[in-house]
Write an enzyme that holds these catalytic residues in place. Structure first.
Site, PDB file in Angstrom:
ATOM      1  N   THR A 187      13.490  19.814  -8.364  1.00 22.42           N
ATOM      2  CA  THR A 187      12.441  18.940  -8.883  1.00 22.42           C
ATOM      3  C   THR A 187      12.949  18.547 -10.249  1.00 22.42           C
ATOM      4  O   THR A 187      13.813  19.228 -10.804  1.00 22.42           O
ATOM      5  CB  THR A 187      11.110  19.722  -9.023  1.00 22.42           C
ATOM      6  N   ARG A 215       4.454  17.299   4.417  1.00 19.89           N
ATOM      7  CA  ARG A 215       4.176  18.405   3.475  1.00 19.89           C
ATOM      8  C   ARG A 215       4.160  17.868   2.027  1.00 19.89           C
ATOM      9  O   ARG A 215       5.016  17.109   1.627  1.00 19.89           O
ATOM     10  CB  ARG A 215       5.252  19.472   3.625  1.00 19.89           C
ATOM     11  N   VAL A 216       3.156  18.262   1.290  1.00 18.67           N
ATOM     12  CA  VAL A 216       3.064  17.869  -0.117  1.00 18.67           C
ATOM     13  C   VAL A 216       3.072  19.142  -0.967  1.00 18.67           C
ATOM     14  O   VAL A 216       2.354  20.103  -0.654  1.00 18.67           O
ATOM     15  CB  VAL A 216       1.772  17.063  -0.381  1.00 18.67           C
ATOM     16  N   GLY A 217       3.877  19.148  -2.009  1.00 18.85           N
ATOM     17  CA  GLY A 217       3.964  20.315  -2.889  1.00 18.85           C
ATOM     18  C   GLY A 217       3.091  20.166  -4.122  1.00 18.85           C
ATOM     19  O   GLY A 217       2.111  19.416  -4.135  1.00 18.85           O
ATOM     20  N   ASP A 218       3.479  20.866  -5.167  1.00 15.47           N
ATOM     21  CA  ASP A 218       2.687  20.894  -6.400  1.00 15.47           C
ATOM     22  C   ASP A 218       2.952  19.702  -7.312  1.00 15.47           C
ATOM     23  O   ASP A 218       2.110  19.370  -8.167  1.00 15.47           O
ATOM     24  CB  ASP A 218       3.023  22.166  -7.187  1.00 15.47           C
ATOM     25  N   THR A 238       8.617  23.636 -11.535  1.00 14.17           N
ATOM     26  CA  THR A 238       9.550  23.556 -10.413  1.00 14.17           C
ATOM     27  C   THR A 238       9.567  24.901  -9.712  1.00 14.17           C
ATOM     28  O   THR A 238       9.542  25.944 -10.375  1.00 14.17           O
ATOM     29  CB  THR A 238      10.974  23.187 -10.861  1.00 14.17           C
ATOM     30  N   GLY A 239       9.602  24.880  -8.388  1.00 15.70           N
ATOM     31  CA  GLY A 239       9.612  26.134  -7.637  1.00 15.70           C
ATOM     32  C   GLY A 239       8.751  26.008  -6.406  1.00 15.70           C
ATOM     33  O   GLY A 239       8.424  24.891  -5.975  1.00 15.70           O
ATOM     34  N   LYS A 240       8.374  27.124  -5.857  1.00  9.98           N
ATOM     35  CA  LYS A 240       7.625  27.154  -4.598  1.00  9.98           C
ATOM     36  C   LYS A 240       6.251  26.502  -4.786  1.00  9.98           C
ATOM     37  O   LYS A 240       5.299  27.121  -5.279  1.00  9.98           O
ATOM     38  CB  LYS A 240       7.501  28.624  -4.177  1.00  9.98           C
ATOM     39  N   GLY A 241       6.163  25.223  -4.376  1.00 13.36           N
ATOM     40  CA  GLY A 241       4.992  24.410  -4.675  1.00 13.36           C
ATOM     41  C   GLY A 241       3.680  24.996  -4.193  1.00 13.36           C
ATOM     42  O   GLY A 241       2.644  24.870  -4.867  1.00 13.36           O
TER      43      GLY A 241
HETATM   44  N1  ASP Z   1       7.996  22.325  -6.583  1.00 21.36           N
HETATM   45  C1  ASP Z   1       8.675  21.523  -5.600  1.00 21.36           C
HETATM   46  C2  ASP Z   1       7.808  21.433  -4.381  1.00 21.36           C
HETATM   47  O1  ASP Z   1       7.261  22.429  -3.975  1.00 21.36           O
HETATM   48  C3  ASP Z   1      10.017  22.018  -5.206  1.00 21.36           C
HETATM   49  C4  ASP Z   1      10.804  22.724  -6.244  1.00 21.36           C
HETATM   50  O2  ASP Z   1      10.690  22.481  -7.422  1.00 21.36           O
HETATM   51  O3  ASP Z   1      11.623  23.556  -5.854  1.00 21.36           O
HETATM   52  O4  ASP Z   1       7.741  20.381  -3.794  1.00 21.36           O
END
Ligand code: ASP
Length: 319
Positions: A187, A215-218, A238-241
Site C-alpha cells: 500500500t 474484496r475491499v480493505g482498510d 498498511t498491513g492486514k486490512g
Molecule cells: N492494507 C492493504 C489492504 O488490506 C494491504 C496492505 O497494506 O498490505 O488492502
C-alpha cells in the site's frame, strides 16, 4: 500596576511530510542492490514531490495527494501501476484522502480504470457528498470528471504477475503461510503537516495478491486505513486490512491522543499492538500537530521516509 505584555510571536509550524510504500518490503535476503536503489529512489522522489508543495506554503492536503500520486506511478509499490493482482488476474484499486482542517474525506474502492485513484478520492473530498464510491460507478464518475482512465492491464507489472502465480501455487500446495511479506502486503500512503498547522493523510493500494474479487480493505475506509484531524494527528496504514477495519486503527490513534492524552508514539504503538494481537502484519506513517513523526511496523521491513527542512530520511528494513 501597569505592565506591558508582549504577545508571543506566533511561530509557524515547521512543515513535514512522511510516507510509506507498504509494510510488505522485500525481505532483506532477497533485496538486490538494484531493487534497493529503485525503491529508495521512488521514496525520495515522492518525498520531494510532496515537499515542493509544503515548501511553497501549500496545503498538507495537496502535499499528500501529490506524494501518493507519485508513488502510484512507481512500479515498485503496490498501488496504481505496480498494484497487486487479484485471484482472477486483474486489478481492483482502493484509495482515500482526509483533510484534518475540515474533517472532509473522499474515497474510492474496487476501481479498475482510474489511473490515479488518489485523484478520484481527492475529487470526491472536494465535492463532499458522496464520500465513497465503488466499482464501475466510481470509474464512471471519475471519467465524467475528466480524470485519466486506462486499461486495467496498465497496472500490471511482471513482478506482480509472478507474485500471483507463486501465491496460487502455494495455496495449491498448502504452503500459503510461508508467503513473504512482499507477496502479502503493500500500500502507499502519506501524511503531512503544513505551515498553517493543518494535517492531511492519503492512502492508495491494490490490496493483497490473490485477493478475492470484490474484496475491499482498510485503505478506502476512513478511520481504518486513513485519518486526519488538526487537533491530534494524520495517519496512513498498511498491513492486514481486515484487522485495521476491526480495530478502527487510524481513528483509534487519534482517539487515544485526544481522550487519553497519549503521545503520537504511544498511541501508534498501541494501535499496531492491537493488530499484532490479531496476528497480522501492520505498519503506518503518522504525524502529529506539532510535527512529530512515527513510522512503526511489525513486519520485517516497511518502505518509508520523511522530509522536512532538516533533511530527508528513507529506510526499508531496520536500518
Ligand atoms: N492494507 C492493504 C489492504 O488490506 C494491504 C496492505 O497494506 O498490505 O488492502
Amino acid at each position: 500596576m501597569t505592565f506591558t505584555s508582549m504577545p508571543l510571536a506566533p511561530t509557524a509550524p515547521a512543515p513535514i511530510l512522511a510516507l510509506h510504500g507498504g509494510a510488505g518490503a522485500i525481505p532483506r535476503a532477497e533485496l538486490t542492490p538494484e531493487l534497493d536503489r529503485e525503491a529508495r529512489e521512488g521514496l525520495r522522489s515522492a518525498l520531494r514531490t510532496g515537499w515542493a508543495v509544503l515548501e511553497a506554503g501549500g496545503p498538507a492536503l495537496d502535499a499528500v495527494t501529490a506524494a501518493v500520486q507519485a508513488l502510484e506511478s512507481h512500479p515498485a509499490f503496490n498501488s496504481g501501476h505496480g498494484a497487486a493482482v487479484n485471484r482472477a488476474g486483474f486489478h481492483e484499486l482502493d484509495a482515500s484522502v482526509m483533510d484534518g482542517a475540515t474533517g472532509r474525506a473522499g474515497a474510492v474502492a474496487g476501481v479498475r480504470h482510474i489511473r490515479h485513484p488518489v485523484l478520484a478520492a481527492r475529487a470526491l473530498l472536494t465535492e463532499a457528498d458522496p464520500l465513497l464510491l465503488i466499482g464501475e460507478a466510481a470509474d464512471a464518475w471519475a471519467k465524467g470528471r475528466g480524470l485519466e482512465m486506462v486499461d486495467n492491464a496498465f497496472f500490471t507489472t511482471e513482478r506482480r504477475r509472478v507474485a500471483l502465480d507463486r501465491t496460487l501455487q502455494r495455496e495449491a500446495e498448502g504452503t500459503a503461510a510461508q508467503a513473504s511479506e512482499a507477496d502479502r502486503h503493500g500500500t502507499v500512503g502519506a501524511v503531512a503537516l503544513d505551515r498553517h498547522g493543518h494535517l492531511a493523510a492519503a492512502t492508495s493500494t491494490g490490496g493483497y495478491t490473490a485477493k478475492p474479487v470484490g474484496r475491499v480493505g482498510d485503505s478506502p475506509i476512513i478511520g481504518a486505513g486513513t485519518w486526519a484531524d488538526d487537533r491530534t494527528c494524520a495517519v496512513s496504514g498498511t498491513g492486514k486490512g481486515e484487522h485495521f477495519i476491526r480495530t478502527a486503527l487510524a481513528h483509534t490513534i487519534h482517539a487515544r491522543m485526544l481522550y487519553l492524552g497519549e503521545t503520537l508514539e504511544q498511541a501508534a504503538q498501541a494501535a499496531i499492538g492491537a493488530v499484532t494481537a490479531l496476528g497480522g502484519g501492520a505498519g503506518l506513517c503518522a504525524v502529529d500537530m506539532r510535527g512529530n513523526v512515527t513510522l512503526p511496523f511489525n513486519t520485517e521491513g516497511m518502505y518509508r521516509g520523511w522530509i522536512s527542512a532538516r533533511g530527508v530520511f528513507v529506510a526499508i528494513h531496520e536500518d
